[in-house]
Design an enzyme around this catalytic site. Structure first.
Site, PDB file in Angstrom:
ATOM      1  N   ASN A  44       0.849  -1.189   0.000  1.00 44.47           N
ATOM      2  CA  ASN A  44       0.000   0.000   0.000  1.00 44.47           C
ATOM      3  C   ASN A  44       0.888   1.243   0.000  1.00 44.47           C
ATOM      4  OD1 ASN A  44       0.677  -0.637   2.719  1.00 44.47           O
ATOM      5  ND2 ASN A  44      -1.079   0.469   3.528  1.00 44.47           N
ATOM      6  N   ALA A  48      -0.809  12.116   1.136  1.00 42.59           N
ATOM      7  CA  ALA A  48      -1.283  13.202   1.999  1.00 42.59           C
ATOM      8  C   ALA A  48      -2.700  13.616   1.603  1.00 42.59           C
ATOM      9  CB  ALA A  48      -0.332  14.391   1.903  1.00 42.59           C
ATOM     10  N   TYR A  50      -5.623  11.874   1.068  1.00 44.05           N
ATOM     11  CA  TYR A  50      -5.931  10.477   1.422  1.00 44.05           C
ATOM     12  C   TYR A  50      -6.528   9.605   0.314  1.00 44.05           C
ATOM     13  CZ  TYR A  50      -5.159  11.940   6.324  1.00 44.05           C
ATOM     14  OH  TYR A  50      -4.626  12.419   7.487  1.00 44.05           O
ATOM     15  N   CYS A  55      -4.002   0.505  -2.574  1.00 43.38           N
ATOM     16  CA  CYS A  55      -3.888  -0.717  -1.771  1.00 43.38           C
ATOM     17  C   CYS A  55      -2.764  -1.619  -2.291  1.00 43.38           C
ATOM     18  CB  CYS A  55      -5.185  -1.520  -1.834  1.00 43.38           C
ATOM     19  SG  CYS A  55      -6.577  -0.809  -0.956  1.00 43.38           S
ATOM     20  N   GLU A  57      -2.853  -4.895  -2.784  1.00 46.44           N
ATOM     21  CA  GLU A  57      -3.279  -5.912  -3.756  1.00 46.44           C
ATOM     22  C   GLU A  57      -3.312  -5.334  -5.163  1.00 46.44           C
ATOM     23  OE1 GLU A  57      -4.644  -4.956  -0.956  1.00 46.44           O
ATOM     24  OE2 GLU A  57      -5.751  -6.553   0.050  1.00 46.44           O
ATOM     25  N   CYS A  92      -9.980  -5.352   0.393  1.00 44.84           N
ATOM     26  CA  CYS A  92     -11.155  -4.473   0.291  1.00 44.84           C
ATOM     27  C   CYS A  92     -11.971  -4.846  -0.949  1.00 44.84           C
ATOM     28  CB  CYS A  92     -10.742  -3.009   0.255  1.00 44.84           C
ATOM     29  SG  CYS A  92     -10.145  -2.434  -1.345  1.00 44.84           S
ATOM     30  N   CYS A  95     -10.375  -4.030  -4.399  1.00 44.35           N
ATOM     31  CA  CYS A  95      -9.304  -4.978  -4.772  1.00 44.35           C
ATOM     32  C   CYS A  95      -9.894  -6.308  -5.228  1.00 44.35           C
ATOM     33  CB  CYS A  95      -8.328  -5.170  -3.611  1.00 44.35           C
ATOM     34  SG  CYS A  95      -7.300  -3.706  -3.342  1.00 44.35           S
TER      35      CYS A  95
END
Ligand code: THU
Length: 140
Positions: A44, A48, A50, A55, A57, A92, A95
């Protein structure tokens, strides 16, 4: 134990150190096995801003796709706070959908590992039932 899974898990664990997660401090690493037999890793990578985070995967899968791969049979995932693997780390939803693009959900194995000896194995179909994939777009 399937030897290729052991190797897959080991590579994911070894590469966890490269995870970049200064904001959540939740580090994740993945290693994906391509039909070619090659293994590709990913971590991952937070940002900054977000939502720009990627991820582990998808990093691993896009790494492989960038090298010409188009089909996968297994992915090992490890993760935890501060680089410590204390529990199984599930992928998630986004992914899971990306895995769906490049695999047969009945065949694709998703390995959630705590170590090379302690892991849970799922098919992608178990984690993403009744999924939508490339072939659905070509149905008349
Ligand atoms: N994360 C992954 O790398 N994979 C997942 O499937 C779940 C979440 C990362 C994203 C973010 O950097 C951190 O874990 C906390 O959500």
């Amino acid at each position: 134990m399937n030897n290729s899974y052991k190797e897959l898990i080991k590579l994911a664990i070894d590469n966890l150190k490269n995870s970049y997660a200064p904001y959540s401090k939740f580090n994740v690493s993945a290693a994906v096995l391509a039909d070619s037999g090659k293994i590709y890793t990913g971590v991952n990578a937070e940002n900054a801003a977000y939502p720009a985070t990627m991820c582990a995967e998808r990093s691993a899968i896009f790494h492989a796709v960038s090298c010409g791969e188009r089909s996968f049979t297994a992915i090992a995932i490890v993760g935890g706070h501060d680089y410590q693997i204390k529990d199984y780390c599930a992928p998630c939803g986004v992914c899971r959908q990306v895995m769906r693009e490049f695999s047969d959900p009945k065949e694709m194995r998703v390995i959630l590992a705590k170590s090379t000896d302690d892991y849970r194995e799922f098919t992608l179909e178990e984690l993403l039932p009744e999924s939508f994939g490339p072939e659905d777009l070509s149905k008349e």
